[in-house]
Design a protein around this motif. Structure first.
Motif, PDB file in Angstrom:
ATOM      1  N   THR A 312       0.833  -1.202   0.000  1.00  0.00           N
ATOM      2  CA  THR A 312       0.000   0.000   0.000  1.00  0.00           C
ATOM      3  C   THR A 312       0.869   1.254   0.000  1.00  0.00           C
ATOM      4  N   ASP A 313       0.350   2.296  -0.633  1.00  0.00           N
ATOM      5  CA  ASP A 313       0.971   3.622  -0.635  1.00  0.00           C
ATOM      6  C   ASP A 313       2.340   3.603  -1.312  1.00  0.00           C
ATOM      7  N   VAL A 314       2.315   3.408  -2.634  1.00  0.00           N
ATOM      8  CA  VAL A 314       3.535   3.410  -3.438  1.00  0.00           C
ATOM      9  C   VAL A 314       3.352   4.412  -4.572  1.00  0.00           C
ATOM     10  N   THR A 315       4.354   5.291  -4.763  1.00  0.00           N
ATOM     11  CA  THR A 315       4.292   6.306  -5.807  1.00  0.00           C
ATOM     12  C   THR A 315       5.509   6.207  -6.716  1.00  0.00           C
ATOM     13  N   PHE A 316       5.237   6.176  -8.019  1.00  0.00           N
ATOM     14  CA  PHE A 316       6.268   6.280  -9.045  1.00  0.00           C
ATOM     15  C   PHE A 316       6.041   7.600  -9.772  1.00  0.00           C
ATOM     16  N   SER A 317       7.058   8.439  -9.848  1.00  0.00           N
ATOM     17  CA  SER A 317       6.877   9.743 -10.493  1.00  0.00           C
ATOM     18  C   SER A 317       8.120  10.127 -11.286  1.00  0.00           C
ATOM     19  N   ASN A 318       7.879  10.826 -12.395  1.00  0.00           N
ATOM     20  CA  ASN A 318       8.970  11.372 -13.211  1.00  0.00           C
ATOM     21  C   ASN A 318       9.946  10.271 -13.638  1.00  0.00           C
ATOM     22  N   ILE A 319       9.395   9.273 -14.319  1.00  0.00           N
ATOM     23  CA  ILE A 319      10.180   8.107 -14.706  1.00  0.00           C
ATOM     24  C   ILE A 319      10.112   7.909 -16.220  1.00  0.00           C
ATOM     25  N   ASN A 320      11.272   7.715 -16.840  1.00  0.00           N
ATOM     26  CA  ASN A 320      11.369   7.402 -18.263  1.00  0.00           C
ATOM     27  C   ASN A 320      11.740   5.933 -18.405  1.00  0.00           C
ATOM     28  N   ILE A 321      10.975   5.210 -19.232  1.00  0.00           N
ATOM     29  CA  ILE A 321      11.115   3.764 -19.326  1.00  0.00           C
ATOM     30  C   ILE A 321      11.282   3.343 -20.779  1.00  0.00           C
ATOM     31  N   SER A 322      12.247   2.468 -21.020  1.00  0.00           N
ATOM     32  CA  SER A 322      12.362   1.777 -22.303  1.00  0.00           C
ATOM     33  C   SER A 322      12.454   0.290 -22.013  1.00  0.00           C
ATOM     34  N   THR A 323      11.485  -0.497 -22.523  1.00  0.00           N
ATOM     35  CA  THR A 323      11.507  -1.939 -22.294  1.00  0.00           C
ATOM     36  C   THR A 323      11.417  -2.682 -23.621  1.00  0.00           C
ATOM     37  N   ARG A 324      12.060  -3.841 -23.651  1.00  0.00           N
ATOM     38  CA  ARG A 324      12.127  -4.648 -24.872  1.00  0.00           C
ATOM     39  C   ARG A 324      12.126  -6.121 -24.483  1.00  0.00           C
ATOM     40  N   TYR A 325      11.883  -6.963 -25.484  1.00  0.00           N
ATOM     41  CA  TYR A 325      11.905  -8.403 -25.253  1.00  0.00           C
ATOM     42  C   TYR A 325      13.344  -8.915 -25.175  1.00  0.00           C
ATOM     43  N   TYR A 326      13.544  -9.879 -24.281  1.00  0.00           N
ATOM     44  CA  TYR A 326      14.745 -10.713 -24.257  1.00  0.00           C
ATOM     45  C   TYR A 326      14.283 -12.167 -24.266  1.00  0.00           C
ATOM     46  N   ASP A 327      15.227 -13.076 -24.174  1.00  0.00           N
ATOM     47  CA  ASP A 327      14.874 -14.488 -24.192  1.00  0.00           C
ATOM     48  C   ASP A 327      13.849 -14.803 -23.095  1.00  0.00           C
ATOM     49  N   PRO A 328      12.817 -15.606 -23.396  1.00  0.00           N
ATOM     50  CA  PRO A 328      11.755 -15.860 -22.407  1.00  0.00           C
ATOM     51  C   PRO A 328      12.208 -16.660 -21.196  1.00  0.00           C
ATOM     52  N   SER A 329      13.462 -17.127 -21.166  1.00  0.00           N
ATOM     53  CA  SER A 329      13.953 -17.757 -19.945  1.00  0.00           C
ATOM     54  C   SER A 329      14.081 -16.741 -18.816  1.00  0.00           C
ATOM     55  N   TRP A 330      14.135 -15.444 -19.164  1.00  0.00           N
ATOM     56  CA  TRP A 330      14.093 -14.377 -18.170  1.00  0.00           C
ATOM     57  C   TRP A 330      12.643 -14.003 -17.902  1.00  0.00           C
ATOM     58  N   TRP A 331      12.279 -13.788 -16.647  1.00  0.00           N
ATOM     59  CA  TRP A 331      10.934 -13.292 -16.343  1.00  0.00           C
ATOM     60  C   TRP A 331      10.769 -11.912 -16.975  1.00  0.00           C
ATOM     61  N   GLY A 332       9.593 -11.710 -17.557  1.00  0.00           N
ATOM     62  CA  GLY A 332       9.313 -10.416 -18.167  1.00  0.00           C
ATOM     63  C   GLY A 332       8.909 -10.566 -19.615  1.00  0.00           C
ATOM     64  N   ARG A 333       8.032  -9.656 -20.055  1.00  0.00           N
ATOM     65  CA  ARG A 333       7.586  -9.634 -21.448  1.00  0.00           C
ATOM     66  C   ARG A 333       7.565  -8.202 -21.962  1.00  0.00           C
ATOM     67  N   ALA A 334       8.607  -7.440 -21.628  1.00  0.00           N
ATOM     68  CA  ALA A 334       8.771  -6.068 -22.124  1.00  0.00           C
ATOM     69  C   ALA A 334       7.704  -5.115 -21.598  1.00  0.00           C
ATOM     70  N   GLU A 335       7.092  -5.448 -20.459  1.00  0.00           N
ATOM     71  CA  GLU A 335       6.052  -4.566 -19.910  1.00  0.00           C
ATOM     72  C   GLU A 335       6.691  -3.340 -19.251  1.00  0.00           C
ATOM     73  N   PRO A 336       6.248  -2.137 -19.592  1.00  0.00           N
ATOM     74  CA  PRO A 336       6.765  -0.954 -18.885  1.00  0.00           C
ATOM     75  C   PRO A 336       6.296  -0.917 -17.434  1.00  0.00           C
ATOM     76  N   ILE A 337       5.067  -1.388 -17.197  1.00  0.00           N
ATOM     77  CA  ILE A 337       4.508  -1.453 -15.844  1.00  0.00           C
ATOM     78  C   ILE A 337       3.811  -2.795 -15.689  1.00  0.00           C
ATOM     79  N   TYR A 338       4.084  -3.466 -14.573  1.00  0.00           N
ATOM     80  CA  TYR A 338       3.609  -4.830 -14.364  1.00  0.00           C
ATOM     81  C   TYR A 338       3.199  -4.950 -12.897  1.00  0.00           C
ATOM     82  N   VAL A 339       1.898  -5.091 -12.636  1.00  0.00           N
ATOM     83  CA  VAL A 339       1.392  -5.139 -11.258  1.00  0.00           C
ATOM     84  C   VAL A 339       0.568  -6.410 -11.115  1.00  0.00           C
TER      85      VAL A 339
END
Length: 470
Positions: A312-339
């Motif tokens: 609870t009570d989390v703030t993200f502000s003034n953030i620049n994001i660049s995301t891309r795909y890597y091999d799927p053995s790494w967690w992640g699918r290029a999402e800029p925000i993932y909750v």
């Protein structure tokens, strides 16, 4: 789906107030009344002979000197050179002062570390007060010496589990650890090539980390940048983190985590730039992330809540994001925000996430935002205010998947969307601009994807979605 009026924009004055509130307790200026050199205890610094005994003797002498004086702390200094060592133990009122031209080099043998695997660090402080590392020099974990097979997708690493010293496939030493300590300060130092986690803060109170550079091999798994575990009143600022795994990673194993502020950082990672979890047995509260640049990462801002703790009570502000795909053995699918919240396994509880603010966010990404609660772990009161999203594919990795890992549903087929939403109660979207590169319009045909009958109380004010051409 219910519709509500847009909630008022949250007041950002709390951000500098909290930051200033924390600083007096963790950023006191120190004079340098005592300085002890490791050379006086016989350190050679040739990178071949172990200097462990000399370094530890200097630390012990510094600790004893500062303990008998009213002026603290005592600084252990190093001449130019490379100082090979087994685990060294920092103590209260001692600061390691590693100047430019000096390197502490971690050993690569099992016998270089204590018998207990939870104490496998090159530098370790336990139950210490007023302790730190600085000087402008380097602490090097020789992480590449732990690679069994080099692979551009993901390196295969050695694991000392075959010795019986620990279990699992992540049995390697961390680089620097502060455990159960108070008034920790790490500044103006470089940490490089950790074999496992780099800087580990465990159940600490009042920690300041600033002007720290962290470099991990980009293809090595589990070489996290900064892991903050069960700790309170932590400030991270002006840090440069370039590593393979998660960069800034708060976790809760045995107690809650309160009052974490991270500002003015630059991050690149093959995993999550900022990630809460996945260890999440207890509460996370009052976290602020401001003025952060995230470059070429697999995931930008992430929540993996898997073990029943609430956020609870989390703030993200003034953030620049660049995301891309890597091999799927790494967690992640290029999402800029993932909750996400979901139980890790059938024995896990569901935690909830509430009162999240995403303010002044700019993202250029190969995939959309993923907001996924669960039946017993809803996402509540999420706000996206002044957000610019640009979506375009530029790598050759396959899309069309959502990533629930660890646990939960794993990887699931799903077409791309600007924002995927499920199990949410309360979402305010204000001044959000979503642009789609029209070179592959078949893949970008759905700005908002709602899982039926799971998303309630949505407010859209000045939301725009459309195609663009270069």
């Amino acid at each position: 789906m219910g519709v509500a009026l847009a909630a008022p924009i949250p007041q950002l004055t709390a951000i500098p107030f909290l930051f200033l509130l924390l600083l007096p307790t963790i950023s006191r200026s120190h004079c340098h009344p005592f300085t002890i050199s490791v050379a006086d205890f016989g350190a050679i610094g040739d990178g071949k002979h172990y200097d462990t005994s000399a370094i530890q003797s200097a630390i012990d002498a510094c600790h004893n000197t500062s303990s008998s004086s009213t002026t603290k702390p005592c600084y252990v200094t190093f001449p130019p050179g490379t100082f090979l060592t087994a685990t060294i133990f920092l103590k209260s009122n001692v600061v390691l002062n590693i100047p430019q031209g000096s390197t502490i080099l971690g050993g690569t043998k099992l016998e270089d570390y204590p018998k207990e695997s939870d104490k496998w660090y090159v530098i370790l402080a336990e139950n210490a007060t007023d302790v730190g590392i600085t000087g402008g020099g380097v602490v090097d974990g020789q992480g590449l010496e732990f690679v069994v097979k080099f692979d551009q997708r993901k390196n295969v690493m050695v694991s000392w589990n075959q010795t019986g010293a620990c279990s699992g496939d992540e049995c390697r030493p961390r680089l620097v650890g502060f455990l159960y300590s108070t008034n920790v300060k790490v500044w103006n130092v470089t940490f490089t090539q950790p074999a496992y986690w780099c800087l580990h803060i465990v159940r600490c109170e009042n920690t300041s980390i600033h002007d720290v550079s962290i470099y991990g091999d980009f293809n090595t798994p589990n070489n996290d940048g900064i892991d903050i575990e069960d700790s309170n009143n932590t400030v991270i600022t002006r840090c440069h983190i370039d590593t393979g795994d998660d960069a800034i990673c708060p976790k809760t194993y045995t107690s809650p985590l309160y009052n974490l502020t991270a500002t003015n950082c630059w991050i690149r990672t093959k995993s999550s730039a900022i990630k809460l979890g996945s260890a999440s047995w207890f509460e996370f509260k009052n976290l602020i992330f401001d003025n952060i640049t995230i470059v070429d990462s697999h995931r930008g801002l992430g929540f993996q809540i898997r073990d029943g703790g609430n956020v609870t009570d989390v703030t993200f502000s003034n953030i620049n994001i660049s995301t891309r795909y890597y091999d799927p053995s790494w967690w992640g699918r290029a999402e800029p925000i993932y909750v996400t919240t979901c139980p890790r396994d059938s024995n896990s509880k569901e935690g909830s996430i509430s009162n999240l603010n995403f303010i002044n966010i700019t993202a250029n990404s190969e995939n959309g935002i993923f907001l996924s609660g669960s039946r017993g772990g809803l996402l509540r009161n999420l706000r996206f205010i002044n957000v610019n999203l640009t979506y375009k594919r530029w790598t050759k990795y396959d899309g069309g998947l959502v990533d629930y890992r660890p646990g939960c549903q794993g990887l699931v087929n799903h077409s791309a969307a600007g924002i995927i939403m499920e199990h949410i109660d309360g979402l305010d979207v204000e001044n959000v601009n979503m642009r789609w590169f029209d070179g592959r319009t078949v893949q970008w045909d759905n700005p908002l994807d709602f899982r039926p009958s799971t998303v309630y109380n949505i407010s859209l004010l000045n939301f725009h979605s459309g195609f663009y051409r270069q």
